[in-house]
Motif scaffolding. Sequence first.
Motif, short mmCIF file in Angstrom:
data_model
loop_
_atom_site.label_atom_id
_atom_site.label_comp_id
_atom_site.label_asym_id
_atom_site.label_seq_id
_atom_site.Cartn_x
_atom_site.Cartn_y
_atom_site.Cartn_z
N ILE A 214 7.17 -11.08 29.44
CA ILE A 214 7.98 -10.36 28.44
C ILE A 214 9.46 -10.75 28.60
CG2 ILE A 214 8.73 -8.09 27.62
CD1 ILE A 214 5.97 -7.02 28.57
N ILE A 215 9.92 -10.85 29.84
CA ILE A 215 11.33 -11.22 30.05
C ILE A 215 11.59 -12.63 29.52
CG2 ILE A 215 13.04 -11.78 31.84
CD1 ILE A 215 12.00 -9.39 33.43
N LYS A 216 10.64 -13.52 29.77
CA LYS A 216 10.79 -14.90 29.27
C LYS A 216 10.85 -14.89 27.75
CE LYS A 216 8.62 -19.37 29.73
NZ LYS A 216 7.27 -19.89 29.62
N GLY A 255 1.47 -0.74 13.34
CA GLY A 255 1.71 -0.81 14.78
C GLY A 255 3.19 -0.88 15.08
N ILE A 256 3.58 -1.82 15.91
CA ILE A 256 4.96 -1.89 16.35
C ILE A 256 5.89 -2.33 15.20
CG2 ILE A 256 4.90 -4.25 17.26
CD1 ILE A 256 6.53 -3.14 19.69
N ASN A 257 5.31 -2.86 14.13
CA ASN A 257 6.14 -3.24 12.98
C ASN A 257 6.19 -2.20 11.87
OD1 ASN A 257 7.56 -5.86 13.23
ND2 ASN A 257 5.52 -6.55 13.85
N PHE A 258 5.51 -1.08 12.06
CA PHE A 258 5.65 0.00 11.07
C PHE A 258 7.10 0.50 11.00
CE2 PHE A 258 5.47 4.79 10.84
CZ PHE A 258 5.75 4.83 9.48
N PRO A 259 7.76 0.76 12.15
CA PRO A 259 9.17 1.20 12.05
C PRO A 259 10.06 0.17 11.36
CG PRO A 259 8.34 1.53 14.29
CD PRO A 259 7.28 0.77 13.56
N MET A 303 2.44 -10.05 11.36
CA MET A 303 2.65 -10.88 12.55
C MET A 303 1.34 -11.00 13.33
SD MET A 303 5.69 -11.94 12.35
CE MET A 303 6.22 -12.55 13.97
N PRO A 304 1.04 -12.23 13.80
CA PRO A 304 -0.19 -12.43 14.57
C PRO A 304 -0.28 -11.44 15.72
CG PRO A 304 0.87 -14.51 14.11
CD PRO A 304 1.82 -13.45 13.66
N GLY A 305 -1.47 -10.89 15.89
CA GLY A 305 -1.70 -9.89 16.94
C GLY A 305 -2.78 -8.94 16.49
N MET A 306 -2.77 -7.77 17.11
CA MET A 306 -3.84 -6.83 16.93
C MET A 306 -4.09 -6.42 15.48
SD MET A 306 -4.18 -3.96 19.82
CE MET A 306 -2.63 -3.27 19.35
N ASP A 350 5.02 -13.27 20.82
CA ASP A 350 4.25 -12.16 21.35
C ASP A 350 4.43 -10.98 20.39
OD1 ASP A 350 3.31 -10.04 22.98
OD2 ASP A 350 4.03 -11.04 24.80
N GLU A 351 3.32 -10.39 19.95
CA GLU A 351 3.40 -9.29 18.99
C GLU A 351 4.35 -8.19 19.45
OE1 GLU A 351 -0.29 -7.16 18.52
OE2 GLU A 351 0.18 -6.64 16.45
N LEU A 352 4.35 -7.96 20.74
CA LEU A 352 5.18 -6.90 21.31
C LEU A 352 6.67 -7.12 21.01
CD1 LEU A 352 4.62 -4.52 23.49
CD2 LEU A 352 5.88 -6.07 25.00
N LEU A 353 7.08 -8.38 20.92
CA LEU A 353 8.50 -8.69 20.70
C LEU A 353 8.83 -8.87 19.21
CD1 LEU A 353 9.00 -11.26 23.61
CD2 LEU A 353 9.59 -8.84 23.60
N SER A 354 7.81 -8.88 18.38
CA SER A 354 8.02 -9.30 16.99
C SER A 354 9.00 -8.44 16.18
CB SER A 354 6.67 -9.42 16.26
OG SER A 354 6.01 -8.18 16.22
N PRO A 355 9.14 -7.12 16.46
CA PRO A 355 10.09 -6.35 15.63
C PRO A 355 11.52 -6.87 15.69
CG PRO A 355 8.76 -4.87 16.97
CD PRO A 355 8.45 -6.26 17.43
N ILE A 356 11.88 -7.47 16.83
CA ILE A 356 13.26 -7.97 16.98
C ILE A 356 13.50 -9.10 15.98
CG2 ILE A 356 15.03 -8.63 18.66
CD1 ILE A 356 12.98 -8.17 20.88
N LEU A 357 12.43 -9.81 15.62
CA LEU A 357 12.59 -10.91 14.67
C LEU A 357 12.33 -10.48 13.23
CD1 LEU A 357 10.90 -13.91 16.55
CD2 LEU A 357 13.29 -13.18 16.57
#
Length: 390
Positions: A214-216, A255-259, A303-306, A350-357
């Motif tokens: 995640i840091i990378k 998911g994490i992109n709903f917000p 975004m690719p992911g779940m 990584d789907e987890l980071l996708s909202p930042i983009l």
Amino acid sequence: EKQVFKHFMLKEIHEQPGVVRDCLNAYIHDDWQVPEPSKTSKSPSVNSGDSPINLNLPNALCEGVEQVQILACGTSWHASLVGKYLLEQLADLPTTVQYASEARYSPIPLRPNTMTIGVTQSGETADTLAALAMEQQRRINAGAAFAPRLLGITNRPESSLGQMVPHLIDTRAGIEIGVAATKTFLAQLIAFYLLALDLAWRRQTLSIPRIQEIIKGLRQIPSQIELILGNHEQDIGELSHDFSDTQDFIFLGRGINFPIALEGALKLKEISYIHAEGYPAGEMKHGPIALLDDKVPVVAIAMPGMVYEKVISNAQEAKARDARLIGVTPKTSGESAEIFDDLLSVPEVDELLSPILTVIPLQLLAYHIAARRGLDVDQPRNLAKSVTVE
Ligand code: F6R
């Protein structure tokens, strides 16, 4: 000073790679070494040694926390929803996000060991400050077991929030001039990634390789934002022509992109005065789909992911009602992305980071639509940078 930019909002959108870089550099240990695995445990998730994240948060704030409560308004509330996802998924902490204006009159049940986080870019929002003060007081009144653990997240450490809370994450984004929050939102997101990683480290809820991964990924974000800004300045400007008469927009995410769907809709409505709604894509069929026809464009974050396939199938439902479909999705999505009429491509991450983009093209879309309509982008009607009244 706006420099080459026509508006502060556009300048601040373009400052975001630097904002992310500064925040990461401030709080991630440069010379962090993977600690030796603990001798007493074989589990790869048992972390010993220093956390890779250095937010300077004392043990008294973090140790033994059992749940998190976040208080915020507007765009900061959207950042907090991403924060909830991260705290729950990475640090295994049940998290409640309340509008500060609601929390004041419907406080959640008191539980011990609750961390309360106030999130505000101005640091002056009356509702957020009052909700935090109220929470602090009722915890003090309830006795030692309920002692307040208050944390603030802001880019303005000198603000009233900064004076009120004992612990603060300064997002380092600096002052924002455009009334519509852009770089301060992104910096709040980064603060939540770092907080969730720090708590995950302390609570041993993530493996070391996953933390490193995640840091990378976070370290690559600034150049990925630069790429998005470079690719889309022109085409989103041109695309915005097509919406000169549009009256309604729908934004979908899951998911994490709903917000981020909520945030895309808020940015558009506050500066362009176009009616826009953000929805969790799966909820569309429970009501808003009735609005759809060829006059209502739909922006889908895929975004690719779940939840990728799910969002694509929700987007298909919109397409079947003749909606113009705009996809925020990587170019690499291939065939399934062919359903979109327009692509606002972002790098695959990584789907987890996708909202930042994914939020970046939505900021640009709102900006260009409003600017093309000749509106006062930096000072939209009826809005203020600090909302210091209830
Ligand atoms: C939207 C916007 C507002 C603020 C809200 C809370 O672009 O700027 O929705 O997010 O008024 O403000 P802060 O974060 O200062 O508490």
